[in-house]
Scaffold this active site. Structure first.
Site, PDB file in Angstrom:
ATOM      1  CE  LYS A  45     -68.453  -7.299 -47.983  1.00 50.52           C
ATOM      2  NZ  LYS A  45     -67.142  -6.734 -47.539  1.00 50.52           N
ATOM      3  CB  SER A  46     -68.156 -11.672 -45.635  1.00 56.04           C
ATOM      4  OG  SER A  46     -66.779 -11.964 -45.743  1.00 56.04           O
ATOM      5  CG  ASN A  69     -61.901  -1.808 -46.488  1.00 55.97           C
ATOM      6  OD1 ASN A  69     -62.974  -2.117 -45.963  1.00 55.97           O
ATOM      7  ND2 ASN A  69     -60.802  -2.539 -46.341  1.00 55.97           N
ATOM      8  CB  SER A  70     -64.208   1.867 -42.839  1.00 53.39           C
ATOM      9  OG  SER A  70     -64.969   1.468 -41.708  1.00 53.39           O
ATOM     10  CG  MET A  71     -65.658  -1.914 -47.838  1.00 49.32           C
ATOM     11  SD  MET A  71     -65.874  -0.475 -48.873  1.00 49.32           S
ATOM     12  CE  MET A  71     -67.144  -1.069 -49.961  1.00 49.32           C
ATOM     13  N   GLY A  72     -67.736  -2.052 -43.832  1.00 47.46           N
ATOM     14  CA  GLY A  72     -68.733  -2.402 -42.817  1.00 47.46           C
ATOM     15  C   GLY A  72     -69.624  -3.565 -43.223  1.00 47.46           C
ATOM     16  CB  CYS A 131     -65.063  -7.808 -40.796  1.00 46.05           C
ATOM     17  SG  CYS A 131     -65.533  -6.141 -41.338  1.00 46.05           S
ATOM     18  N   GLY A 222     -52.889  -3.628 -49.802  1.00 49.00           N
ATOM     19  CA  GLY A 222     -51.940  -3.232 -50.848  1.00 49.00           C
ATOM     20  C   GLY A 222     -50.485  -3.423 -50.438  1.00 49.00           C
ATOM     21  N   GLY A 251     -51.014  -7.731 -50.371  1.00 46.96           N
ATOM     22  CA  GLY A 251     -49.867  -7.081 -51.003  1.00 46.96           C
ATOM     23  C   GLY A 251     -49.476  -7.621 -52.349  1.00 46.96           C
ATOM     24  CB  THR A 273     -55.430  -3.322 -52.792  1.00 46.41           C
ATOM     25  OG1 THR A 273     -55.922  -3.307 -51.436  1.00 46.41           O
ATOM     26  CG2 THR A 273     -55.138  -1.897 -53.234  1.00 46.41           C
TER      27      THR A 273
HETATM   28  O1  LIG Z   1     -63.296  -8.592 -43.601  1.00 47.17           O
HETATM   29  C1  LIG Z   1     -63.306  -7.457 -44.099  1.00 47.17           C
HETATM   30  N1  LIG Z   1     -62.132  -6.831 -44.309  1.00 47.17           N
HETATM   31  C2  LIG Z   1     -62.070  -5.568 -44.766  1.00 47.17           C
HETATM   32  O2  LIG Z   1     -60.956  -5.024 -44.884  1.00 47.17           O
HETATM   33  N2  LIG Z   1     -63.230  -4.909 -45.084  1.00 47.17           N
HETATM   34  C3  LIG Z   1     -64.447  -5.620 -45.165  1.00 47.17           C
HETATM   35  C4  LIG Z   1     -65.641  -4.766 -44.769  1.00 47.17           C
HETATM   36  O3  LIG Z   1     -65.461  -3.719 -44.128  1.00 47.17           O
HETATM   37  O4  LIG Z   1     -66.740  -5.241 -45.086  1.00 47.17           O
HETATM   38  N3  LIG Z   1     -64.462  -6.836 -44.415  1.00 47.17           N
END
Ligand SMILES: O=C1NC(=O)NC(C(=O)O)N1
Length: 313
Positions: A45-46, A69-72, A131, A222, A251, A273
């Site tokens: 994960k970043s 997604n909007s994980m942040g 991101c 996806g 995809g 995805t």
């Molecule tokens: O680079 C990202 N891309 C995404 O689609 N989501 C994540 C995130 O929101 O952390 N980060």
């Protein structure tokens, strides 16, 4: 023998497939599952300078055709991932791992790379410039001048193998302009694409968005994004100097999709995805499906067809 092995940054990988940053890579347990799967390697994960809780939930939603997604950028911080990957390097010496990282300023990017340089990490760095989900922060990859400044600062700091995760571009002039910038630097690779930023998915019954952050706006992944992902892979393949390889992301749900990414010029592919939907066993299925396609076409290695997409004269 049909081989799906590949090389990137002069490192060898037993398989050309791996996870996409953000999926199945938040902690040691998830990374172990990918390490033990048919994937050729993993990316973390970043990691940011300090750990982050990320955006409020719900922040991830699966749909029939993909995900939003909007994980942040929730993550345990770069120091955690440096420690975890160091343990994997000891366990599997000679295996190359990817470490994803991202800063919120050029200074933070430089600090991150300095930390990595001073650590035991001996793999490949993936600098995330794309991101779309940090409220108030733009996708760096759309600010060409800043990308140029970041790469100049990063390569003044770091001399190990490094690639960048880019957002999707949708204009041929933007491919031209980005390629001019990218070709100035000793990049090992570029990774195209990150999710298509700020899409919107709606629950018609409730007449409501499906994720909480940013009024429901989030990155799209996806099946929705494959044509855009293939175009970005091929556009950069046509424009970048040969020393800069390409990781194709976006995809991939079948061996055919992997085949198409490589036909467009990718040396490796990342799965996001579909991995989230199926779990790490997806890599066995995708590898078998790709091998079957290669066998049917008489190919034995990826080099037999990489980048050989035919244009209509
Ligand atoms: O680079 C990202 N891309 C995404 O689609 N989501 C994540 C995130 O929101 O952390 N980060």
């Amino acid at each position: 023998m049909i081989s799906t092995a590949t090389k990137l940054a002069n490192r060898s990988f037993s398989n050309c497939m791996m996870n996409a940053a953000g999926v199945w890579c938040m902690d040691e347990a998830e990374l172990t599952a990918i390490d033990d799967s048919a994937a050729g390697t993993f990316v973390t994960k970043s990691g940011t300078l300090v750990s982050r809780p990320g955006n409020p939930e719900p922040r991830y939603y699966e749909t029939a055709l993909g995900s939003i997604n909007s994980m942040g950028l929730p993550n345990h911080g770069i120091d955690y991932y440096l420690d975890v990957v160091a343990a994997f390097q000891k366990k599997n010496p000679g295996k190359t791992y990817f470490l994803s990282c991202t800063g919120f300023s050029i200074e933070q990017d430089q600090t991150l790379l300095r930390k990595i340089k001073d650590s035991e990490f001996n793999g490949i760095v993936e600098l995330n410039l794309s991101c779309p989900n940090v409220p108030g922060k733009p996708q760096i990859g759309y600010d060409f001048e800043t990308v140029d400044q970041i790469l100049a600062a990063v390569f003044a700091e770091y001399d190990g193998p490094l690639g960048v995760k880019l957002p999707p571009y949708f204009d041929l002039v933007h491919f031209d302009q980005m390629a001019v910038i990218l070709n100035k630097y000793p990049l090992a690779y570029i990774n195209s694409i990150n999710s298509i930023g700020n899409g919107l998915y709606i629950d018609d019954e409730k007449e409501e968005v499906v994720i909480k952050p940013k009024n429901g706006f989030g990155g799209i992944g996806g099946e929705y994004v494959k044509p855009t992902a293939l175009a970005n892979v091929h556009a950069f393949y046509q424009r970048l100097k040969p020393e800069i390889q390409i990781i194709g992301t976006g995809g991939i749900t079948s061996g055919r999709d992997v085949f198409e990414h490589i036909l467009c010029g990718a040396s490796m592919v990342q799965v996001g995805t579909e991995l989230a939907k199926e779990g790490p066993q997806v890599f066995e299925r995708l590898t078998k499906e790709l091998q079957d396609i290669m066998a049917a076409k008489g190919y034995t290695t990826l080099a037999d067809f990489r980048g050989k997409l035919r244009h209509q004269d």
